[in-house]
Scaffold this motif. Sequence first.
Motif, short mmCIF file in Angstrom:
data_model
loop_
_atom_site.label_atom_id
_atom_site.label_comp_id
_atom_site.label_asym_id
_atom_site.label_seq_id
_atom_site.Cartn_x
_atom_site.Cartn_y
_atom_site.Cartn_z
N THR A 128 72.52 11.05 -27.07
CA THR A 128 72.90 12.16 -26.20
C THR A 128 73.84 12.96 -27.18
O THR A 128 74.43 12.44 -27.89
N GLY A 129 74.11 14.64 -26.67
CA GLY A 129 75.16 15.19 -27.30
C GLY A 129 76.64 14.44 -27.49
O GLY A 129 77.29 14.54 -28.46
N ARG A 130 76.93 13.78 -26.48
CA ARG A 130 78.20 13.25 -26.34
C ARG A 130 78.09 12.08 -27.50
O ARG A 130 79.13 11.80 -28.16
N ILE A 131 77.36 11.30 -27.57
CA ILE A 131 77.14 10.19 -28.52
C ILE A 131 77.21 10.55 -29.76
O ILE A 131 77.92 10.24 -30.80
N MET A 132 76.30 11.92 -30.16
CA MET A 132 76.34 12.20 -31.57
C MET A 132 77.85 12.98 -32.01
O MET A 132 78.24 12.65 -33.13
N ALA A 133 78.44 13.44 -30.87
CA ALA A 133 79.92 14.11 -31.22
C ALA A 133 80.79 12.77 -31.40
O ALA A 133 81.41 12.79 -32.57
N TYR A 134 80.74 11.78 -30.48
CA TYR A 134 81.74 10.60 -31.06
C TYR A 134 81.28 10.09 -32.40
O TYR A 134 82.25 9.57 -33.17
N THR A 135 80.05 10.09 -32.55
CA THR A 135 79.44 9.60 -34.10
C THR A 135 80.14 10.34 -35.26
O THR A 135 80.40 9.67 -36.23
N GLY A 136 79.95 11.70 -34.98
CA GLY A 136 80.67 12.43 -35.92
C GLY A 136 81.94 12.35 -36.38
O GLY A 136 82.58 12.37 -37.31
N VAL A 137 82.85 12.23 -35.28
CA VAL A 137 84.32 12.08 -35.20
C VAL A 137 84.46 10.68 -35.88
O VAL A 137 85.43 10.63 -37.09
N LEU A 138 83.68 9.58 -35.53
CA LEU A 138 84.06 8.26 -36.28
C LEU A 138 83.51 8.40 -37.67
O LEU A 138 84.41 7.58 -38.63
N VAL A 139 82.68 8.76 -38.08
CA VAL A 139 82.26 8.93 -39.36
C VAL A 139 83.23 9.65 -40.45
O VAL A 139 83.79 9.19 -41.34
N ALA A 140 83.94 10.70 -39.75
CA ALA A 140 84.74 11.69 -40.44
C ALA A 140 86.20 10.85 -40.51
O ALA A 140 86.74 10.62 -41.55
N LEU A 141 86.44 10.17 -39.48
CA LEU A 141 87.65 9.24 -39.56
C LEU A 141 87.56 8.04 -40.75
O LEU A 141 88.42 7.75 -41.54
N LEU A 142 86.35 7.36 -40.72
CA LEU A 142 85.99 6.37 -41.63
C LEU A 142 86.06 6.98 -43.08
O LEU A 142 86.40 6.34 -44.04
N SER A 143 85.49 7.99 -43.14
CA SER A 143 85.54 8.75 -44.68
C SER A 143 87.21 9.10 -44.82
O SER A 143 87.44 9.04 -46.23
N ILE A 144 87.95 9.68 -43.98
CA ILE A 144 89.40 9.76 -44.54
C ILE A 144 89.91 8.40 -44.68
O ILE A 144 90.73 8.34 -45.76
N ILE A 145 89.74 7.41 -44.15
CA ILE A 145 90.41 6.16 -44.41
C ILE A 145 89.87 5.66 -45.51
O ILE A 145 90.88 5.17 -46.36
N GLY A 146 88.69 5.78 -46.03
CA GLY A 146 88.14 5.37 -47.19
C GLY A 146 88.75 5.92 -48.46
O GLY A 146 89.29 5.37 -49.34
N PHE A 147 88.96 7.32 -48.31
CA PHE A 147 89.58 8.19 -49.34
C PHE A 147 91.21 7.65 -49.33
O PHE A 147 91.50 7.51 -50.38
#
Length: 486
Positions: free
Chosen positions: A352-371
């Motif tokens: 659902t859109g809700r799941i995709m929104a949470y997934t997008g936020v999670l991917v962004a946070l993981l990218s920030i932590i990786g950097f």
Amino acid sequence: MSVNVIPPPANFRNVLPTSDSSGHRRWLYPRSITGRFTRWRTVVAIVLLVGLFAGPFVWVDGHPLFMFNVLERRFIFFGVTFWPQDFYLVAFGLITFIVFVILFTVLYGRVWCGWACPQTIFMEMIFRKIEVLIEGDYNARQRLDNGPWTTEKIVKKGIKHAVFLVIAFAISNTFLAYMIGRDQWYRLITDNPGEHLAGLSSMLVFTGVFYLVFARLREIVCTTICPYGRLQGVLLDKNSLIVAYDFIRGEPRGKKVKHNTDDQSEAIPSGLIPLPIVQSAPPKGDCIDCKLCVQVCPTGIDIRNGTQLECINCTLCVDACDDIMHKINRPLGLIRMDSQEGIEKGKPFRFTGRIMAYTGVLVALLSIIGFMLISRPMLDVTVLRAPGQLYQHEKGGNVSNLYLVELVNKTYKPIPIRFKLSRPDAKLVFVQPFSVIPGGELAKSMFFIYLPEKSIQENSTPLQIDILVDNKVIKQIKTTFLGPVK
């Protein structure tokens, strides 16, 4: 086609599963069951238990793989050391973990609680199995608890609680090894206990806490103390995968009745045509109301009443129901992992859109932590002027200021270091000179900076200190120099 669904009792939430109508504790005796989900949970539990108990004793290149030294504020994750200076990484890590929990719950409900939570794994895979081994099955345990204090009861209870204390002691030692490290833990248990009273007291306190949790509190930790169950009402929606009862198939529930089909021709007078037998009983659903799903539940709920915060998605009721369905030759999955939409409308799981929104936020946070991890400096340097100190007049017309320096080597290799001032007329002299920072260590020292009094033009003179490693500037620190102005 309309389905005659029996609604759950209107008062089923008036009394907690772990208490009776008078509010007293109702002890639960879950029935043991086997099945495909139970076997998979056992495999997962074994892997996690081995990892948990081995974690503080696994070292890589002379360093622990995991350590959570709260006293020294030093944490090691997968061999990477984190210091208080890395708190921003910890903050982002916690935010990422919370988002991950939200996303995981939106997708799979409370699966973490039933499959990976240490409370559930220890309780169901260790303490409960020991209890069954010593006291017997669920009926035997009830008879033993309700019976008088005989020699058999005293012996069984004594052995059980002694084993519980030994396991609680082993768990407390493991957690203590995570906190203080393998080597310090080994010295703690091998040296004279009188020399480590603080560590011994901590070990005994942890042992008592773990014993009370698994011997007395048990499922109350999941149903009352842990706040995660209450988050389900906020996080779950109709598309979340949960352990659910298919009321479309199961209702109306009831025992299956075998009808008499024997030949009744002898009871019918000759010359009369027998009338067909009309069955007035309503058709039954697949649920035979055996209540086995309730008997195996470790939190004592009836999953047929719908999703409840006490449900930890352990899937024991799924295995129990599948076993009954197999015996009565009905399709499996009357209780299964499915969404509310899947139960009511037969819709498959979808993103659902809700799941995709949470997934997008999670991917962004993981990218920030990786950097942040990649760009994290190998050496952290903090320079502060000594508190409460102003300037001092020195011989030769110089003025001095005292500074404190703290250096953290975030690698496991020694780093040669050198300090250099940007002003050619300034001089830096260490109180305790050092040229190399050991790997994974924190070093502290003090130094004086001297400036000719005649070159001081203001009360606070800006200075820049260059930190050099292998003759390369890795960091520039700006500070101020206090001096007199005529």
